[in-house]
Design an enzyme around this catalytic site. Structure first.
Site, PDB file in Angstrom:
ATOM      1  N   CYS A 256     -13.570  10.404 -55.035  1.00 53.41           N
ATOM      2  CA  CYS A 256     -14.304   9.198 -54.651  1.00 53.41           C
ATOM      3  C   CYS A 256     -15.587   9.645 -53.976  1.00 53.41           C
ATOM      4  CB  CYS A 256     -13.472   8.324 -53.723  1.00 53.41           C
ATOM      5  SG  CYS A 256     -14.358   6.872 -53.098  1.00 53.41           S
TER       6      CYS A 256
ATOM      7  N   ASN B 123     -14.065  -2.351 -60.290  1.00 51.42           N
ATOM      8  CA  ASN B 123     -12.858  -1.558 -60.179  1.00 51.42           C
ATOM      9  C   ASN B 123     -11.924  -1.851 -61.346  1.00 51.42           C
ATOM     10  OD1 ASN B 123     -13.423  -0.272 -57.624  1.00 51.42           O
ATOM     11  ND2 ASN B 123     -13.014  -2.233 -56.635  1.00 51.42           N
TER      12      ASN B 123
ATOM     13  N   GLU C 240      -8.048   4.397 -53.439  1.00 48.39           N
ATOM     14  CA  GLU C 240      -9.149   3.445 -53.606  1.00 48.39           C
ATOM     15  C   GLU C 240      -8.600   2.033 -53.741  1.00 48.39           C
ATOM     16  OE1 GLU C 240     -12.733   4.231 -55.797  1.00 48.39           O
ATOM     17  OE2 GLU C 240     -11.911   6.143 -56.489  1.00 48.39           O
ATOM     18  N   ARG C 241      -9.196   1.109 -53.012  1.00 47.99           N
ATOM     19  CA  ARG C 241      -8.797  -0.293 -53.127  1.00 47.99           C
ATOM     20  C   ARG C 241      -9.038  -0.757 -54.564  1.00 47.99           C
ATOM     21  NH1 ARG C 241     -13.898  -3.771 -50.659  1.00 47.99           N
ATOM     22  NH2 ARG C 241     -15.481  -2.480 -51.641  1.00 47.99           N
TER      23      ARG C 241
ATOM     24  N   CYS D  51     -20.582   3.068 -56.062  1.00 41.50           N
ATOM     25  CA  CYS D  51     -19.632   4.133 -56.384  1.00 41.50           C
ATOM     26  C   CYS D  51     -20.426   5.425 -56.530  1.00 41.50           C
ATOM     27  CB  CYS D  51     -18.877   3.813 -57.664  1.00 41.50           C
ATOM     28  SG  CYS D  51     -17.735   5.114 -58.163  1.00 41.50           S
TER      29      CYS D  51
ATOM     30  N   ASN E 291     -12.997  11.408 -61.224  1.00 39.30           N
ATOM     31  CA  ASN E 291     -13.099   9.960 -61.027  1.00 39.30           C
ATOM     32  C   ASN E 291     -13.688   9.414 -62.321  1.00 39.30           C
ATOM     33  OD1 ASN E 291     -14.603   8.034 -58.276  1.00 39.30           O
ATOM     34  ND2 ASN E 291     -12.884   7.561 -59.577  1.00 39.30           N
TER      35      ASN E 291
ATOM     36  N   ASN F 135     -10.942   1.492 -48.726  1.00 37.33           N
ATOM     37  CA  ASN F 135     -10.522   2.759 -49.294  1.00 37.33           C
ATOM     38  C   ASN F 135      -9.999   3.613 -48.140  1.00 37.33           C
ATOM     39  OD1 ASN F 135     -11.724   2.344 -52.065  1.00 37.33           O
ATOM     40  ND2 ASN F 135     -13.585   2.218 -50.828  1.00 37.33           N
TER      41      ASN F 135
END
Length: 306
Positions: free
Chosen positions: A248, A76, A239-240, A85, A15, A203
């Protein structure tokens, strides 16, 4: 676009993030610049962008000034704001150390201000463990009793599947699949379709529980002093605001929480979550809290030309 500003590229189990300093909060990136930098074809590329800024310079974190010097301003890749996060906060602490803004020894802890409140991060031999705070199931007791509260359409599967919403505090929806072949068949390049659709998006984690294992418990001297049960689950995530990512952190917590709910009262308190980018450890704490542990790797320093 960004002048001579230097960014650090870092990742936590794949990530990946771009991090930069705006210590006094006077020069944040414009949203359009942030989105351009995060673009994987026309920019540097990242799942998100994190600004290191003193908590005292952030109006929305004024109630956290006494507890934490540093605020993690996370966005994001599409420029939207995220509450927190789990992988990002580990790379954030690694970034603060890398740039000399923080001196932290193994076994020590620091407190970071976030939009989810202040979170304690412990430095370990092989990464960081984050006390992620308490989690909730937005569907309440009916969702806990049924094990689901939404229906999710996933590209690559023939029919919608039941999902359980878990807030960590980021919104997540977890769907259990029957086997690894089915997990591989899901096409997460297409956004999952939730019914009912959450107002703020979600998400989505697709998981395959892999059961329990006995592992040795070792003391500080390396002596085995007993065994304990851990659960194991494999996960992919959409993930949105980003799409499919290799990992994530808050999603790994949600996956472990949902799987533990499905397994019942005798389920383990500690879980290994296997993601495409590596492995994370999730531990249930007292009072409904959860801890996330995993690596954080600094990759490069980059100064854009534009």
């Amino acid at each position: 676009m960004t002048g001579a500003r230097t960014f650090v590229k870092a990742h936590g189990t794949g990530n990946d993030f771009l991090l930069y300093s705006d210590v006094d909060g006077t020069d944040p990136l414009a949203t359009e610049d942030l989105v351009a930098l995060a673009d994987r074809h026309l920019g540097i590329g990242a799942d998100g962008v994190i600004r290191a800024v003193r908590t005292a310079a952030v109006d929305e974190a004024s109630d956290q000034v006494a507890a934490a010097e540093w605020f993690m301003d996370y966005r994001n890749a599409d420029g939207s704001v995220a509450e927190m996060c789990g992988n990002g906060i580990r790379t954030y602490v690694a970034y603060l150390e890398h740039t000399g803004l923080l001196d932290l020894q193994v076994g020590e802890a620091t407190t970071i201000a976030t939009r989810a409140g202040t979170l304690v991060v412990h430095k370990e031999d092989d990464g960081y463990a984050v006390e992620m705070g308490t989690w909730t199931v937005p569907g309440g007791e009916p969702a806990l009793a049924d094990g689901f509260d939404v229906t999710v359409g996933l590209a690559g599967l023939d029919e919608p599947r039941p999902g359980l919403r878990v807030a960590t505090p980021n919104p997540h929806t977890v769907i259990a699949l029957s086997d690894l072949e089915e997990l591989e068949a899901v096409d997460l390049s297409v956004a999952p379709r939730l019914e009912p659709e959450p107002a703020d998006g979600s998400n989505v984690e697709v998981v395959v529980p892999l059961g329990e294992r006995e592992v040795d418990v070792v003391d500080d001297d390396g002596t085995v002093v007993g065994t304990e049960r851990i659960g194991v689950v494999r996960m992919r995530v959409h993930e949105r605001g980003v799409g499919e990512t290799l990992s994530c952190g808050t999603g790994a917590c949600a996956a472990a929480i949902a799987t533990r709910i499905w397994f019942g009262d005798d389920a383990p308190d500690e879980w290994v979550v296997l993601v495409p980018g590596g492995r994370l450890r999730v531990r249930m704490l007292e009072g409904g809290a959860v801890e996330l542990a995993g690596p954080a790797e600094i990759v490069a320093e980059v100064t854009p030309l534009g």
